[in-house]
Design a protein around this motif. Structure first.
Motif, PDB file in Angstrom:
ATOM      1  N   SER A  70     -37.323 -33.860 -17.535  1.00 29.35           N
ATOM      2  CA  SER A  70     -37.420 -32.844 -16.474  1.00 29.35           C
ATOM      3  C   SER A  70     -38.778 -32.752 -15.776  1.00 29.35           C
ATOM      4  CB  SER A  70     -37.052 -31.472 -17.028  1.00 29.35           C
ATOM      5  OG  SER A  70     -35.666 -31.411 -17.194  1.00 29.35           O
ATOM      6  N   ASN A 267     -42.679 -33.190 -31.285  1.00 20.75           N
ATOM      7  CA  ASN A 267     -42.516 -32.300 -30.122  1.00 20.75           C
ATOM      8  C   ASN A 267     -41.485 -31.205 -30.457  1.00 20.75           C
ATOM      9  OD1 ASN A 267     -40.221 -33.912 -30.177  1.00 20.75           O
ATOM     10  ND2 ASN A 267     -39.947 -33.676 -27.995  1.00 20.75           N
ATOM     11  N   GLU A 271     -37.588 -34.983 -31.589  1.00 22.25           N
ATOM     12  CA  GLU A 271     -37.280 -36.405 -31.401  1.00 22.25           C
ATOM     13  C   GLU A 271     -38.514 -37.278 -31.225  1.00 22.25           C
ATOM     14  OE1 GLU A 271     -36.766 -33.996 -29.276  1.00 22.25           O
ATOM     15  OE2 GLU A 271     -37.087 -34.626 -27.193  1.00 22.25           O
ATOM     16  N   THR A 415     -31.551 -34.120 -23.949  1.00 22.49           N
ATOM     17  CA  THR A 415     -31.072 -34.162 -22.555  1.00 22.49           C
ATOM     18  C   THR A 415     -30.328 -32.893 -22.137  1.00 22.49           C
ATOM     19  OG1 THR A 415     -28.915 -35.281 -22.915  1.00 22.49           O
ATOM     20  CG2 THR A 415     -30.865 -36.693 -22.691  1.00 22.49           C
ATOM     21  N   GLY A 416     -30.853 -31.761 -22.572  1.00 23.02           N
ATOM     22  CA  GLY A 416     -30.244 -30.474 -22.251  1.00 23.02           C
ATOM     23  C   GLY A 416     -29.952 -30.302 -20.765  1.00 23.02           C
TER      24      GLY A 416
HETATM   25  N1  UDP Z   1     -38.654 -29.204 -23.384  1.00 23.66           N
HETATM   26  C1  UDP Z   1     -39.419 -28.093 -23.065  1.00 23.66           C
HETATM   27  N2  UDP Z   1     -38.800 -26.951 -22.621  1.00 23.66           N
HETATM   28  C2  UDP Z   1     -37.472 -26.851 -22.488  1.00 23.66           C
HETATM   29  C3  UDP Z   1     -36.677 -27.972 -22.830  1.00 23.66           C
HETATM   30  C4  UDP Z   1     -37.298 -29.130 -23.263  1.00 23.66           C
HETATM   31  O1  UDP Z   1     -40.628 -28.124 -23.183  1.00 23.66           O
HETATM   32  O2  UDP Z   1     -36.974 -25.779 -22.071  1.00 23.66           O
HETATM   33  C5  UDP Z   1     -39.316 -30.458 -23.840  1.00 23.66           C
HETATM   34  C6  UDP Z   1     -39.360 -30.589 -25.342  1.00 23.66           C
HETATM   35  O3  UDP Z   1     -40.489 -31.346 -25.733  1.00 23.66           O
HETATM   36  C7  UDP Z   1     -38.098 -31.377 -25.628  1.00 23.66           C
HETATM   37  C8  UDP Z   1     -38.119 -32.364 -24.484  1.00 23.66           C
HETATM   38  O4  UDP Z   1     -38.600 -31.586 -23.388  1.00 23.66           O
HETATM   39  O5  UDP Z   1     -38.149 -31.949 -26.888  1.00 23.66           O
HETATM   40  C9  UDP Z   1     -36.830 -32.994 -24.135  1.00 23.66           C
HETATM   41  O6  UDP Z   1     -35.804 -32.016 -24.040  1.00 23.66           O
HETATM   42  P1  UDP Z   1     -34.508 -32.275 -23.147  1.00 23.66           P
HETATM   43  O7  UDP Z   1     -34.122 -33.712 -23.291  1.00 23.66           O
HETATM   44  O8  UDP Z   1     -33.486 -31.246 -23.474  1.00 23.66           O
HETATM   45  O9  UDP Z   1     -35.066 -31.989 -21.673  1.00 23.66           O
HETATM   46  P2  UDP Z   1     -34.531 -32.370 -20.224  1.00 23.66           P
HETATM   47  O10 UDP Z   1     -35.352 -33.556 -19.785  1.00 23.66           O
HETATM   48  O11 UDP Z   1     -33.060 -32.627 -20.269  1.00 23.66           O
HETATM   49  O12 UDP Z   1     -34.854 -31.159 -19.410  1.00 23.66           O
END
Ligand code: UDP
Length: 565
Positions: A70, A267, A271, A415-416
């Motif tokens: 993100s 983190n 992961e 990958t929320g």
């Molecule tokens: N993360 C964060 N805040 C959030 C969600 C994710 O800082 O609200 C960071 C955290 O280090 C997590 C990483 O982003 O382990 C990856 O999370 P995710 O794959 O869900 O994120 P996306 O890239 O889909 O937003």
């Protein structure tokens, strides 16, 4: 470009650029163009093919076959643009140390990244404080301060603060740490995990005692029965989902750059093990987009891995780092974490149930392919650009080892949000439900599994009533009129046995340099013994850590889907 309704909502709310009045001023196409252009800027340091790579990046992103984490989507092209999702900061045992790190963490959170900390170096509660003649308040008390600070820092205005808090199992305050989140008000912005040592696992196996160590003196601070502590861990995890476990000695045995430091934390979602002051950029391939005519298109996947690796390596060069120490460390190891999303969707498209032996085999095959292809791509980059600067003294600094541009290339992220943008299942998780409502930002999104819908129509068992029933139940188990093979194929997270969840995590871990984000979902009726069994099995199977969540158990903290409140 085919973006789902939900993807558009998320993009508009959080990712597309806005003017000062908060009006969206770019289209999704322009957004992908912005990311491709600004990351390809890095190509100018190495040659004259920036335009070529910009086009390749744009094509890969806009077709939703790969998305970077993100912060890259939100911040690429901005000034300053912080692009990494994962950080770990050290916490020293001193007031200046504790509060300098809190300040640094604030800068990271503001820039959209998540931070992990080990609090293991802090002296225990009631230990002496020489400078004031007083007594120490202990790691948990400082974690609470970090938590409160996180409450007030909105991540770049767009993300909630996410932290990982780690304590070693041999820290004298371990029991307080294990119990702290039983009070729902405490540490809501933290996931917490215990750093589990081999010595502890050995004591647990032998049903014996293990030694606690005061980190200030390095001397023994008493002994605890391993089994009793394990009972406390399991009781908390059963009740709240926390603490998870991180097998810290195993992590360090797999540390590619021991000369540059050792791991003490991961983190926030677990992961990505990182050295103190290290960062990592993540990106995920959409596996569902790599199935053609009922088979995996490995040629296309291989090509996409190579472009994705180059993209992530470029990201490091154009990133604006929140601290010089982090820039030095990330540019020293150049860690990238390429992973996957849409795994459950891929299995559905191939007609393989998630908890079938074939699925575990395929997980190894696919991840091995991605790991090998990503290392090949990293080697090719090393020929062009040189190996990562900390290469000397790394595990790769040996005959017959690949000469890599990146100390690690693979990570499986949750990958929320990315999976919502790409409209696929998240990470390597099974489908959570076939139909559900979820709240993203202020709006209610209804999601019905598109593959199930299509199959129901094609195979003639679709009806409005049936769908209403599926909506109500979320799974197919008790729904009449659905062929049993379809029920088997669409088994959801809570219908899958914990040992099969773990088997899947272990399968992916085998071919992943970093770690794997996975929630071991348990039904509400699960017993504490089930949690205990899962924790032991994860260790036995070679996982680097484990998180369980019992459905309906309270969890007042960020979860895998941190962007969906
Ligand atoms: N993360 C964060 N805040 C959030 C969600 C994710 O800082 O609200 C960071 C955290 O280090 C997590 C990483 O982003 O382990 C990856 O999370 P995710 O794959 O869900 O994120 P996306 O890239 O889909 O937003």
């Amino acid at each position: 470009m085919e973006l789902s309704e939900n993807a558009l909502k998320v993009l508009r709310a959080r990712y597309l650029l806005k003017d000062e009045q908060g009006r969206v001023i770019e289209s999704p196409r322009e957004m992908f163009g912005r990311i491709a252009r600004s990351v390809a800027e890095a190509e100018k340091f190495y040659g004259d093919r920036a335009c070529y790579w910009e086009e390749r990046f744009y094509e890969l992103l806009s077709s939703l076959r790969f998305l970077p984490n993100s912060p890259t989507i939100m911040n690429a092209g901005k000034s300053p643009g912080q692009l990494a999702a994962c950080f770990v900061l050290p916490v020293e045992d001193s007031m200046p140390g504790i509060f300098d790190t809190l300040k640094n963490a604030a800068l990271i959170l503001q820039s959209g990244g998540g931070t992990g900390f080990s609090f293991s170096r802090l002296r225990p509660k009631a230990d002496i404080v020489r400078s004031t003649g007083g007594i120490a308040s202990g790691p948990v008390s400082f974690m609470k301060i970090y938590n409160t600070a996180t409450d007030v820092i909105k991540q770049g205005g767009a993300r909630r603060g996410a932290n990982m808090g780690i304590l070693r199992i041999d820290h004298p305050d371990v029991l307080e740490f294990i119990r702290v989140k039983r009070d729902a008000k405490e540490l809501a912005n933290f996931n917490i995990s215990l750093a589990i040592t081999d010595a502890y696992m050995e004591a647990l196996r032998a049903d014996g005692e293990y030694q606690l160590v005061n980190p200030r003196t390095g001397k023994s601070a008493g002994r605890l029965r391993a089994g009793e502590v394990f009972g406390e861990i399991v009781a908390s995890a059963w009740e709240t989902g926390d603490p998870g476990l991180v097998f810290i000695d195993r992590l360090n045995r797999a540390n590619p750059t021991p000369a540059a430091g050792s791991f003490e934390s991961t983190n926030p979602c677990g992961e990505q093990p990182l050295l103190p002051y290290e960062a990592c950029v993540l990106g995920s391939l959409n596996l569902a987009a790599h199935v053609k005519g009922g088979v995996i298109d490995y040629d296309a996947l291989g090509r996409d891995v190579a472009v994705a690796v180059r993209f992530l390596d470029d990201t490091i060069d154009v990133n604006s780092y929140p601290l010089p120490a982090i820039e030095r460390m990330h540019k020293g190891n150049r860690k990238i974490g390429l992973g996957v999303m849409g795994w459950a969707d891929m299995l559905v498209l191939l007609g393989i149930p998630y908890d079938h032996e074939k699925a575990f085999r395929l997980a190894r095959e696919v991840m091995r392919f991605i790991r090998d292809a990503s290392r090949e791509a990293s080697c090719a980059l090393a020929k062009e650009r040189g190996v990562f600067p900390n290469f000397a003294g790394s595990i790769y600094d040996a005959p017959h080892m690949p000469r890599l541009r990146n100390a690690t290339t693979t990570t499986i992220a949750p990958t929320g949000t990315l999976s919502t943008i790409a409209d696929c299942s998240s990470g390597i998780e099974p489908l959570f439900a076939l139909a559900y409502k979820r709240f993203v930002l202020d709006s209610e999104l209804v999601e019905i599994n598109k593959y199930f819908l299509q199959m129901a129509k094609e195979q003639g068992f679709y009806s409005v009533e049936l769908f209403q029933e599926v909506m109500r139940r979320g799974n197919l188990r008790q729904v009449k009129g659905i062929p049993s093979r379809v029920k088997r194929l669409f088994r959801t997270a809570l219908e899958i046995l914990p040992e099969h969840h773990i088997e899947m995590q272990a399968a992916f871990q085998e071919y992943t340099d970093n770690a794997v984000s996975k929630t071991i979902n348990l039904p509400n009726r699960a017993k504490k013994e089930d949690v205990a069994r899962a924790y032991l099995l994860a260790y036995e199977k070679g996982c680097k850590g484990i998180t369980v969540f019992r459905y309906g158990a309270r969890r007042g903290t960020l979860v895998k889907f941190a962007d969906t409140d």
